[in-house]
Enzyme design. Structure first.
Site, PDB file in Angstrom:
ATOM      1  N   ASP A 169       0.788  -0.956  -0.161  1.00  0.00           N
ATOM      2  CA  ASP A 169      -0.366   0.450   0.068  1.00  0.00           C
ATOM      3  C   ASP A 169       0.896   1.366  -0.181  1.00  0.00           C
ATOM      4  O   ASP A 169       2.127   0.820  -0.173  1.00  0.00           O
ATOM      5  CB  ASP A 169      -1.182   0.156   1.060  1.00  0.00           C
ATOM      6  CG  ASP A 169      -0.074   0.321   2.466  1.00  0.00           C
ATOM      7  OD1 ASP A 169       0.863   0.099   2.270  1.00  0.00           O
ATOM      8  OD2 ASP A 169      -0.856   0.508   3.567  1.00  0.00           O
TER       9      ASP A 169
ATOM     10  N   ASP B  53       1.685   4.606   2.358  1.00  0.00           N
ATOM     11  CA  ASP B  53       0.886   4.672   3.681  1.00  0.00           C
ATOM     12  C   ASP B  53       1.688   6.756   3.645  1.00  0.00           C
ATOM     13  O   ASP B  53       2.412   7.462   3.063  1.00  0.00           O
ATOM     14  CB  ASP B  53       2.326   4.326   4.416  1.00  0.00           C
ATOM     15  CG  ASP B  53       1.911   3.174   5.081  1.00  0.00           C
ATOM     16  OD1 ASP B  53       0.753   2.564   5.346  1.00  0.00           O
ATOM     17  OD2 ASP B  53       2.459   1.628   4.816  1.00  0.00           O
TER      18      ASP B  53
ATOM     19  N   ASP C 112      -3.572   4.833   2.816  1.00  0.00           N
ATOM     20  CA  ASP C 112      -3.394   5.018   4.050  1.00  0.00           C
ATOM     21  C   ASP C 112      -3.223   5.951   4.488  1.00  0.00           C
ATOM     22  O   ASP C 112      -1.887   7.105   3.674  1.00  0.00           O
ATOM     23  CB  ASP C 112      -2.586   4.202   4.911  1.00  0.00           C
ATOM     24  CG  ASP C 112      -3.235   2.620   5.861  1.00  0.00           C
ATOM     25  OD1 ASP C 112      -4.532   2.706   5.047  1.00  0.00           O
ATOM     26  OD2 ASP C 112      -2.277   1.826   5.877  1.00  0.00           O
TER      27      ASP C 112
HETATM   28  P1  8DG Z   1       3.564  -2.781   3.331  1.00  0.00           P
HETATM   29  O1  8DG Z   1       2.394  -1.822   3.040  1.00  0.00           O
HETATM   30  O2  8DG Z   1       4.919  -2.576   1.868  1.00  0.00           O
HETATM   31  O3  8DG Z   1       3.266  -4.102   3.169  1.00  0.00           O
HETATM   32  O4  8DG Z   1       4.601  -2.444   3.915  1.00  0.00           O
HETATM   33  P2  8DG Z   1       4.613  -1.713   5.388  1.00  0.00           P
HETATM   34  O5  8DG Z   1       4.370  -0.070   4.805  1.00  0.00           O
HETATM   35  O6  8DG Z   1       5.724  -1.701   6.620  1.00  0.00           O
HETATM   36  O7  8DG Z   1       3.002  -1.903   6.874  1.00  0.00           O
HETATM   37  P3  8DG Z   1       1.819  -1.003   6.354  1.00  0.00           P
HETATM   38  O8  8DG Z   1       0.954  -2.366   7.152  1.00  0.00           O
HETATM   39  O9  8DG Z   1       1.666  -0.595   5.883  1.00  0.00           O
HETATM   40  O10 8DG Z   1       2.691  -0.225   7.695  1.00  0.00           O
HETATM   41  C1  8DG Z   1       3.526   0.550   8.436  1.00  0.00           C
HETATM   42  C2  8DG Z   1       3.343   0.965   9.989  1.00  0.00           C
HETATM   43  O11 8DG Z   1       1.860   2.474   9.966  1.00  0.00           O
HETATM   44  C3  8DG Z   1       3.610  -0.183  10.169  1.00  0.00           C
HETATM   45  O12 8DG Z   1       4.775   0.030  10.589  1.00  0.00           O
HETATM   46  C4  8DG Z   1       2.163  -0.131  11.485  1.00  0.00           C
HETATM   47  C5  8DG Z   1       2.211   1.632  11.303  1.00  0.00           C
HETATM   48  N1  8DG Z   1       0.956   1.727  11.643  1.00  0.00           N
HETATM   49  C6  8DG Z   1       0.310   2.572  12.586  1.00  0.00           C
HETATM   50  N2  8DG Z   1      -0.500   2.924  13.286  1.00  0.00           N
HETATM   51  C7  8DG Z   1      -1.541   1.939  12.536  1.00  0.00           C
HETATM   52  C8  8DG Z   1      -3.248   1.481  12.337  1.00  0.00           C
HETATM   53  O13 8DG Z   1      -3.312   1.956  12.824  1.00  0.00           O
HETATM   54  N3  8DG Z   1      -3.155   0.475  11.562  1.00  0.00           N
HETATM   55  C9  8DG Z   1      -2.276   0.315  10.392  1.00  0.00           C
HETATM   56  N4  8DG Z   1      -2.539  -0.693  10.126  1.00  0.00           N
HETATM   57  N5  8DG Z   1      -1.120   0.195  10.197  1.00  0.00           N
HETATM   58  C10 8DG Z   1      -0.356   1.509  11.334  1.00  0.00           C
HETATM   59  O14 8DG Z   1       1.493   2.858  13.298  1.00  0.00           O
HETATM   60 MN    MN Z   2       2.451   0.237   3.370  1.00  0.00          MN
HETATM   61 MN    MN Z   3      -0.372   0.590   5.708  1.00  0.00          MN
END
Ligand code: 8DG
Ligand code: MN
Ligand code: MN
Length: 366
Positions: free
Chosen positions: A205, A207, A290
């Site tokens: 995703d 962020d 996100d």
């Molecule tokens: P990816 O998307 O490339 O697979 O990996 P990522 O970017 O490391 O994973 P992510 O699922 O998008 O999460 C990014 C970071 O955001 C992870 O360290 C967790 C953090 N995070 C928070 N709060 C929250 C929350 O409320 N929900 C989610 N889904 N992630 C959160 O700090």
């Molecule tokens: Mn991510």
């Molecule tokens: Mn995310």
């Protein structure tokens, strides 16, 4: 583990050319993969503790700079339990571990994997569907399974959402959001966090963290930004949550369930115009995005929290609480001994408060 990484940097240099018993070069990638499969499987069975133990073991291997040649080398490493050792040993000796191969072939594992890859479907829902005899995505549609709006969107865009997002795509979405915030509230900054900030070439995703240099101005921003993006046909799905964090409440107890925080945020699916790749024929591709809004005073904590990796965050928070008696989350850092919040204007300052050397994002891929 963070401590052991520091130790390792000193003690494990120059091991890169070692070879394992039969003279073939071996690196720890296979063992890591095997342990990650077992972590996933444990998670599917609701065994969070076991899952975490396998994740830790995999992550310890990942932190080893050189190649792994014998199990003895793992001798002094903390964080690798009996079971994980056995798995590593099997992989070292045979190239595979029978237990892991069995898991990968099992119907339950495969079905759980298929279902949990639907946006909005967690382990509990997937597990219930499995118990009910559902096995395929077509089953979900044909048997009239009740789906939330989020799950419907997840199913509709299943293939796109399970195609990795490229860095260029993330940057393009970031620019679109920049454009939207400049219209809604000039001066707002948009920061690419998550795996892309750690330098990963692709992710699941995008962020994006929003903040405004004047405290308070960010309130109400998100709904305007999302409305504008929606009016431009850039949004295929979204649901937003309001900010529910009040600093006066004091810190949340350490060791909370996961990394969830209470910022105003939007979980969405963007419609991204593409030239090539899987969506080329249609001209667009669905991408999970996100959007998170942090007040400027909490921004460094939010940035640290949302940069991840999840495992790094978990270990960092554990270190803060066990070694420093501090509570770290995506909103603040609280010193329980002195009974006060420790403010920070940068991530560097947070590491300083914790008495740790700064770890740049690229080294948080544990
Ligand atoms: P990816 O998307 O490339 O697979 O990996 P990522 O970017 O490391 O994973 P992510 O699922 O998008 O999460 C990014 C970071 O955001 C992870 O360290 C967790 C953090 N995070 C928070 N709060 C929250 C929350 O409320 N929900 C989610 N889904 N992630 C959160 O700090
Ligand atoms: Mn991510
Ligand atoms: Mn995310």
């Amino acid at each position: 583990e963070i401590e052991s990484r520091h130790r390792l940097r000193g003690g494990w240099g120059g091991g890169g050319d070692r070879e394992w018993g039969r003279g073939l070069p071996y690196d720890s990638a296979l063992s890591q993969e095997a342990l990650e499969t077992l972590a996933e499987e444990a998670g599917f069975s609701g065994s969070e503790g076991r899952s975490l133990a396998f994740t830790r073991a995999a992550s310890v291997l990942k932190a080893l700079p050189g190649r792994l040649s014998t199990l003895e080398e793992l001798g002094p490493l903390p964080g690798i339990g009996e079971h994980s050792r056995r798995v590593i040993q099997d992989v070292l000796e045979d190239g595979v571990c029978a237990e892991v191969e069995r898991v990968k072939l099992s119907e339950r594992y495969q079905t759980m994997k298929l279902f949990t890859k639907i946006f909005g479907v967690g382990v509990r829902t997937a597990s219930r569907w499995y118990q009910e005899g559902l096995r395929t995505l077509v089953d979900l549609q044909e048997r009239g399974t009740k789906l939330t709006r989020q799950q419907q969107a997840g199913l509709r865009h299943y293939d796109d959402l399970n195609t990795p997002v490229e860095r260029g795509e993330a940057e393009s979405i970031s620019r679109a959001v920049q454009g939207a915030v400049q219209r809604c509230l000039p001066g707002t900054s948009v920061t690419l966090a998550g795996g892309f900030r750690r330098g990963k070439p692709h992710g699941h995703d995008v962020d994006l963290l929003l903040t405004h240099p004047e405290a308070g101005r960010e309130a109400g921003l998100l709904s305007r930004v999302v409305s504008w993006l929606d009016s431009q046909d850039l949004i295929l799905y979204q649901h937003s949550q309001e900010n529910s964090y009040a600093l006066q409440e004091g810190p949340e107890p350490p060791g909370g369930r996961d990394v969830m925080d209470r910022f105003e945020r939007c979980f969405s699916i963007f419609r991204l115009e593409v030239q090539g790749g899987p969506g080329a024929a249609r001209g667009w591709k669905a991408v999970r995005v996100d959007l998170v809004v942090a007040p400027i005073s909490q921004f460094p904590f939010a940035l640290l929290g949302w940069t991840g990796s999840r495992h790094f965050e978990r270990e960092l928070r554990r270190f803060a609480s066990h070694e420093r008696k501090m509570v770290l989350n995506s909103h603040a850092l609280y010193d329980s001994r002195r009974n006060l919040f420790l403010p920070a204007v940068s991530e560097e300052e947070i590491f300083q408060h914790l008495g740790l050397e700064y770890v740049p994002p690229a080294q948080r891929n544990t």
